[in-house]
Design a protein around this motif. Structure first.
Motif, PDB file in Angstrom:
ATOM      1  N   ARG A 169       0.841  -1.206   0.000  1.00 44.76           N
ATOM      2  CA  ARG A 169       0.000   0.000   0.000  1.00 44.76           C
ATOM      3  C   ARG A 169       0.865   1.240   0.000  1.00 44.76           C
ATOM      4  NH1 ARG A 169       2.321   2.436   3.256  1.00 44.76           N
ATOM      5  NH2 ARG A 169       2.314   2.288   5.519  1.00 44.76           N
ATOM      6  N   GLY A 183      -2.593  11.073   6.227  1.00 45.37           N
ATOM      7  CA  GLY A 183      -2.970  10.449   7.486  1.00 45.37           C
ATOM      8  C   GLY A 183      -1.896   9.481   7.945  1.00 45.37           C
ATOM      9  N   ASP A 184      -0.691  10.009   8.217  1.00 48.07           N
ATOM     10  CA  ASP A 184       0.346   9.137   8.774  1.00 48.07           C
ATOM     11  C   ASP A 184       0.526   9.411  10.265  1.00 48.07           C
ATOM     12  OD1 ASP A 184       1.448   7.110   7.097  1.00 48.07           O
ATOM     13  OD2 ASP A 184       2.052   8.721   5.728  1.00 48.07           O
ATOM     14  N   HIS A 185       0.766   8.333  10.976  1.00 49.77           N
ATOM     15  CA  HIS A 185       0.891   8.352  12.446  1.00 49.77           C
ATOM     16  C   HIS A 185      -0.407   8.815  13.113  1.00 49.77           C
ATOM     17  CE1 HIS A 185       5.097   7.185  12.477  1.00 49.77           C
ATOM     18  NE2 HIS A 185       5.235   7.942  11.394  1.00 49.77           N
ATOM     19  N   ASP A 234      -3.130   6.432  12.858  1.00 46.90           N
ATOM     20  CA  ASP A 234      -3.946   5.223  13.110  1.00 46.90           C
ATOM     21  C   ASP A 234      -3.850   4.726  14.553  1.00 46.90           C
ATOM     22  OD1 ASP A 234      -1.358   4.175  12.752  1.00 46.90           O
ATOM     23  OD2 ASP A 234      -1.989   2.593  11.351  1.00 46.90           O
ATOM     24  N   TYR A 235      -2.636   4.778  15.146  1.00 45.41           N
ATOM     25  CA  TYR A 235      -2.549   4.321  16.537  1.00 45.41           C
ATOM     26  C   TYR A 235      -3.044   5.382  17.512  1.00 45.41           C
ATOM     27  CZ  TYR A 235       2.006   6.601  15.913  1.00 45.41           C
ATOM     28  OH  TYR A 235       3.012   7.483  15.600  1.00 45.41           O
ATOM     29  N   CYS A 295       2.285  -1.193  15.825  1.00 41.42           N
ATOM     30  CA  CYS A 295       1.695  -0.390  14.741  1.00 41.42           C
ATOM     31  C   CYS A 295       0.185  -0.269  14.905  1.00 41.42           C
ATOM     32  CB  CYS A 295       2.021  -1.025  13.394  1.00 41.42           C
ATOM     33  SG  CYS A 295       1.300  -2.636  13.154  1.00 41.42           S
ATOM     34  N   GLY A 296      -0.394   0.638  14.133  1.00 40.08           N
ATOM     35  CA  GLY A 296      -1.844   0.760  14.070  1.00 40.08           C
ATOM     36  C   GLY A 296      -2.396  -0.226  13.046  1.00 40.08           C
ATOM     37  N   MET A 344      -3.797   0.553  10.031  1.00 38.88           N
ATOM     38  CA  MET A 344      -3.929   1.022   8.642  1.00 38.88           C
ATOM     39  C   MET A 344      -3.401   0.026   7.611  1.00 38.88           C
ATOM     40  SD  MET A 344      -2.395   4.319   6.678  1.00 38.88           S
ATOM     41  CE  MET A 344      -0.691   4.168   7.194  1.00 38.88           C
ATOM     42  N   ASP A 345      -2.168  -0.448   7.785  1.00 38.42           N
ATOM     43  CA  ASP A 345      -1.527  -1.223   6.724  1.00 38.42           C
ATOM     44  C   ASP A 345      -2.282  -2.514   6.451  1.00 38.42           C
ATOM     45  OD1 ASP A 345       0.277   0.775   7.005  1.00 38.42           O
ATOM     46  OD2 ASP A 345       1.858  -0.459   7.868  1.00 38.42           O
ATOM     47  N   TYR A 359       9.616   4.479  16.021  1.00 36.01           N
ATOM     48  CA  TYR A 359       8.165   4.379  15.834  1.00 36.01           C
ATOM     49  C   TYR A 359       7.475   4.136  17.183  1.00 36.01           C
ATOM     50  CZ  TYR A 359       3.693   2.751  13.977  1.00 36.01           C
ATOM     51  OH  TYR A 359       2.352   2.613  13.701  1.00 36.01           O
ATOM     52  N   GLY A 386       4.035   6.641   4.851  1.00 35.22           N
ATOM     53  CA  GLY A 386       4.289   5.554   5.807  1.00 35.22           C
ATOM     54  C   GLY A 386       4.940   6.077   7.071  1.00 35.22           C
ATOM     55  N   ALA A 387       5.714   5.221   7.701  1.00 32.71           N
ATOM     56  CA  ALA A 387       6.262   5.562   9.011  1.00 32.71           C
ATOM     57  C   ALA A 387       7.325   6.650   8.954  1.00 32.71           C
ATOM     58  CB  ALA A 387       6.849   4.313   9.659  1.00 32.71           C
TER      59      ALA A 387
END
Ligand code: GLA
Length: 345
Positions: A15, A20-22, A24-25, A149-150, A152-153, A202, A304-305
């Motif tokens: 993906r 919208g990074d960081h 999701d958590y 991680c959240g 999303m991925d 992270y 991404g991260a």
């Protein structure tokens, strides 16, 4: 490799996240899409130990029940989460092949987990809907691969569709598939810098967000409704929280945006990831700046991260053709090599 035909074959794509990074958590909003690069898992029943061969790495590992070995810890994690649901596993033979680049911010691990779960479910005749597959893949990653991680991925790799953005509310799991802004396509370019220190940094960012939310007396930063309340936080928790709050707002603003508006939000997102969230590196900043100044680019950001890896740009439809890196209306090509080298690569 094993001298037998696979009983089942399953796959899942990587993906790229557009905005919208960081978030999701922090139970916020994300906007990824899938890339036409995927991980393929062929599976058959074996005997003795589990055997996993990675064609990408040209490595074979063997492991017994409960063991997590090298790259096969992702597979082992998937086996474990299914076992926890009461599914019994005979010894397995798996062959993995993937053209999703590793360590590039394109979710190679989620693609591997989702493809593995799909293959194992098919092999054993177990029902697994896409949301369950994402949830189990997420558990395999957080409980057995060490990244907090959240979701999303795994949701993107399991539920994403080509040429559609997946708007996902990670708090409610409400989601919508949306078209890209009219007249655009995506360009994904590797900075040439592999991600480094990604796991520890992270997990540290995540801890900072949780500390910020605790000081504000709320369960997650998603619940901040007035950005002025962040002024009470000490630095760097204030900056981390400000990124999350403004990034959530950017995802929501993007839903109705045209190409120009969407691109501006991507540019703002990069600034926020760089300055407030501190997850960029000079090579990525240089590449993003070059993209932002290039003709026919609406906006660009890291994806991404962070800490290296790829950038994503929203460009005029047709612009990316010939670079080998475009997501087009009809397909996707993505060269395995760095196409636009940064001054640092
Ligand atoms: C990694 C994680 C995701 C997400 C992104 C940053 O890809 O796996 O859950 O947090 O970083 O948005």
């Amino acid at each position: 490799m094993f001298g037998i035909e696979p009983a089942v074959t399953a796959s899942a794509p990587g993906r790229v996240n557009l905005l919208g990074d960081h978030t999701d958590y922090n139970r916020g909003f994300v906007l990824p899409t899938v890339i036409p690069r995927k991980t393929v898992v062929e599976a058959a029943l074996g005997g003795g130990m589990h055997e996993v061969y990675s064609a990408t790495l040209d490595r074979l590992v063997r492991f017994g029940p409960g063991e997590l070995v090298e790259f096969a810890r992702y597979v082992g994690g998937c086996v474990r989460v299914l076992e926890q649901r009461g599914i019994e596993f005979p010894p397995l033979k798996l062959r993995i092949d993937s053209d999703v680049p590793v360590g590039a911010g394109l979710s190679s691990s989620a693609a591997l987990e989702v493809a593995t779960l799909r293959a194992l479910a098919a092999l054993l005749g177990a029902e697994l809907d896409p949301e369950q597959a994402a949830a189990l893949a997420h558990r395999a990653e957080t409980e057995f691969a060490g990244v907090s991680c959240g979701i999303m991925d795994q949701m993107a790799c399991s539920l994403g569709q080509a040429e559609r953005m997946l708007f996902l509310d990670t708090m409610t799991l409400e989601r919508r598939l949306l078209p890209l802004p009219a007249g655009t396509e995506l360009l994904v370019i590797h900075s040439g810098v592999p991600r480094s220190l990604a796991t520890s940094a992270y997990n540290q960012r995540r801890a900072e967000c949780e500390a910020g939310a605790a000081l504000l007396g709320i369960e997650s930063l998603r619940l901040v409704h007035d950005a002025r309340s962040l002024e009470r936080l000490p630095s760097p928790l204030r900056e981390r929280a400000r990124h999350v709050v403004t990034e959530n707002a950017r995802v929501l603003a993007a839903l109705g945006a045209d190409a120009v508006g969407f691109g501006a939000l991507m540019n703002q997102s990069h600034t926020s990831l760089r300055d407030d969230y501190a997850v960029s590196v000079p090579a990525v900043d240089a590449l993003v700046a070059a993209l932002q100044q290039a003709p026919d680019v609406f906006g660009a950001r890291l994806t991404g991260a962070g800490f290296g890896g790829c950038c994503v740009a929203l460009v005029v439809e047709g612009t990316a053709v010939g670079t080998g890196n475009q997501i087009t209306k009809t397909g996707f090509e993505f060269l395995p090599t760095v196409v636009v080298p940064s001054p640092y690569s």
